[in-house]
Design an enzyme around this catalytic site. Sequence first.
Site, PDB file in Angstrom:
ATOM      1  N   ASP A  11      27.222  38.204  34.684  1.00 43.89           N
ATOM      2  CA  ASP A  11      26.171  37.428  35.340  1.00 43.89           C
ATOM      3  C   ASP A  11      25.027  38.382  35.686  1.00 43.89           C
ATOM      4  OD1 ASP A  11      26.826  38.732  37.710  1.00 43.89           O
ATOM      5  OD2 ASP A  11      27.319  36.906  38.821  1.00 43.89           O
ATOM      6  N   HIS A  12      24.068  37.892  36.457  1.00 39.87           N
ATOM      7  CA  HIS A  12      22.886  38.712  36.770  1.00 39.87           C
ATOM      8  C   HIS A  12      23.235  39.978  37.539  1.00 39.87           C
ATOM      9  CE1 HIS A  12      23.676  35.691  39.831  1.00 39.87           C
ATOM     10  NE2 HIS A  12      23.131  36.492  40.720  1.00 39.87           N
ATOM     11  N   CYS A  68      30.591  41.011  37.078  1.00 40.62           N
ATOM     12  CA  CYS A  68      29.667  40.334  38.001  1.00 40.62           C
ATOM     13  C   CYS A  68      29.425  41.307  39.155  1.00 40.62           C
ATOM     14  CB  CYS A  68      30.191  38.965  38.436  1.00 40.62           C
ATOM     15  SG  CYS A  68      31.675  38.970  39.459  1.00 40.62           S
ATOM     16  N   THR A  70      31.012  41.677  42.028  1.00 42.59           N
ATOM     17  CA  THR A  70      32.271  42.237  42.525  1.00 42.59           C
ATOM     18  C   THR A  70      33.379  42.251  41.489  1.00 42.59           C
ATOM     19  OG1 THR A  70      32.957  40.036  43.236  1.00 42.59           O
ATOM     20  CG2 THR A  70      31.802  41.401  44.876  1.00 42.59           C
ATOM     21  N   GLY A  71      33.225  41.477  40.439  1.00 44.14           N
ATOM     22  CA  GLY A  71      34.314  41.262  39.477  1.00 44.14           C
ATOM     23  C   GLY A  71      35.238  40.135  39.897  1.00 44.14           C
ATOM     24  N   GLY A  73      34.437  36.756  41.267  1.00 40.93           N
ATOM     25  CA  GLY A  73      34.111  35.386  40.861  1.00 40.93           C
ATOM     26  C   GLY A  73      34.305  35.168  39.376  1.00 40.93           C
ATOM     27  N   HIS A 101      51.861  46.133  31.369  1.00 38.17           N
ATOM     28  CA  HIS A 101      52.809  45.177  31.945  1.00 38.17           C
ATOM     29  C   HIS A 101      52.352  43.721  31.819  1.00 38.17           C
ATOM     30  CE1 HIS A 101      55.231  48.017  34.833  1.00 38.17           C
ATOM     31  NE2 HIS A 101      55.296  48.392  33.552  1.00 38.17           N
ATOM     32  N   ASN A 102      51.064  43.480  31.935  1.00 41.18           N
ATOM     33  CA  ASN A 102      50.580  42.087  32.020  1.00 41.18           C
ATOM     34  C   ASN A 102      49.956  41.587  30.733  1.00 41.18           C
ATOM     35  OD1 ASN A 102      49.424  43.572  34.904  1.00 41.18           O
ATOM     36  ND2 ASN A 102      51.118  42.141  34.992  1.00 41.18           N
ATOM     37  N   HIS A 136      58.807  42.689  30.119  1.00 48.46           N
ATOM     38  CA  HIS A 136      57.516  42.112  30.529  1.00 48.46           C
ATOM     39  C   HIS A 136      57.135  40.888  29.706  1.00 48.46           C
ATOM     40  CE1 HIS A 136      57.074  45.487  33.166  1.00 48.46           C
ATOM     41  NE2 HIS A 136      57.299  46.298  32.156  1.00 48.46           N
TER      42      HIS A 136
HETATM   43  C1  RB5 Z   1      26.128  36.844  42.482  1.00 50.01           C
HETATM   44  O1  RB5 Z   1      25.204  37.071  43.491  1.00 50.01           O
HETATM   45  C2  RB5 Z   1      27.509  37.249  42.939  1.00 50.01           C
HETATM   46  O2  RB5 Z   1      28.012  36.305  43.815  1.00 50.01           O
HETATM   47  C3  RB5 Z   1      28.419  37.420  41.744  1.00 50.01           C
HETATM   48  O3  RB5 Z   1      27.903  38.377  40.892  1.00 50.01           O
HETATM   49  C4  RB5 Z   1      29.832  37.854  42.037  1.00 50.01           C
HETATM   50  O4  RB5 Z   1      29.861  38.981  42.853  1.00 50.01           O
HETATM   51  C5  RB5 Z   1      30.752  36.816  42.510  1.00 50.01           C
HETATM   52  O5  RB5 Z   1      31.947  37.004  42.641  1.00 50.01           O
END
Ligand code: RB5
Length: 149
Positions: A11-12, A68, A70-71, A73, A101-102, A136
């Site tokens: 994403d952005h 994204c 945080t990775g 979402g 394992h996964n 596994h």
């Molecule tokens: C976008 O602002 C942010 O919410 C997305 O990149 C991500 O961190 C969501 O989990």
Amino acid sequence: MSVKTIAIGNDHGGTELKFEILKRLENSGYTVINKGTDTTDAVDYPDMAKLVCDEVNSGNADCGILICGTGIGIGISANKIKGIRAAMCSDCFSAKMARVHNNANVITFGARTIGPELAWSIVESYLSAEFEGGRHEKRVEKIMALENL
Ligand code: RB5
């Protein structure tokens, strides 16, 4: 399974890191399918997750990388898609074990939580690992059976 083709998307929040990882993958000889957004204009990460997971599920890509902020979402989204086992990784050991394992077919990480060098080490750890199978296998089958509940 030896990985030749990788779908990468974002994403952005992950655009800059996506291009950094994409460049390194190509320099390492992988074929890379570029998905997700190429700009920093806001998009919705579930839509971006689907673009990469479709490439993995169709067999166009051997595995996927999703980025994204945080990775989180984009990883939650990916795991809602049938056939996908997405592992959010912020360390190299987890990235290796996600495969060993996964048998994860997608890894995710956050551009706002880790830097490019760690992200690349995570990618290398994941790509150089192999699924161990054995005990596994049954567990991964049970993960996939959860899709049918
Ligand atoms: C976008 O602002 C942010 O919410 C997305 O990149 C991500 O961190 C969501 O989990």
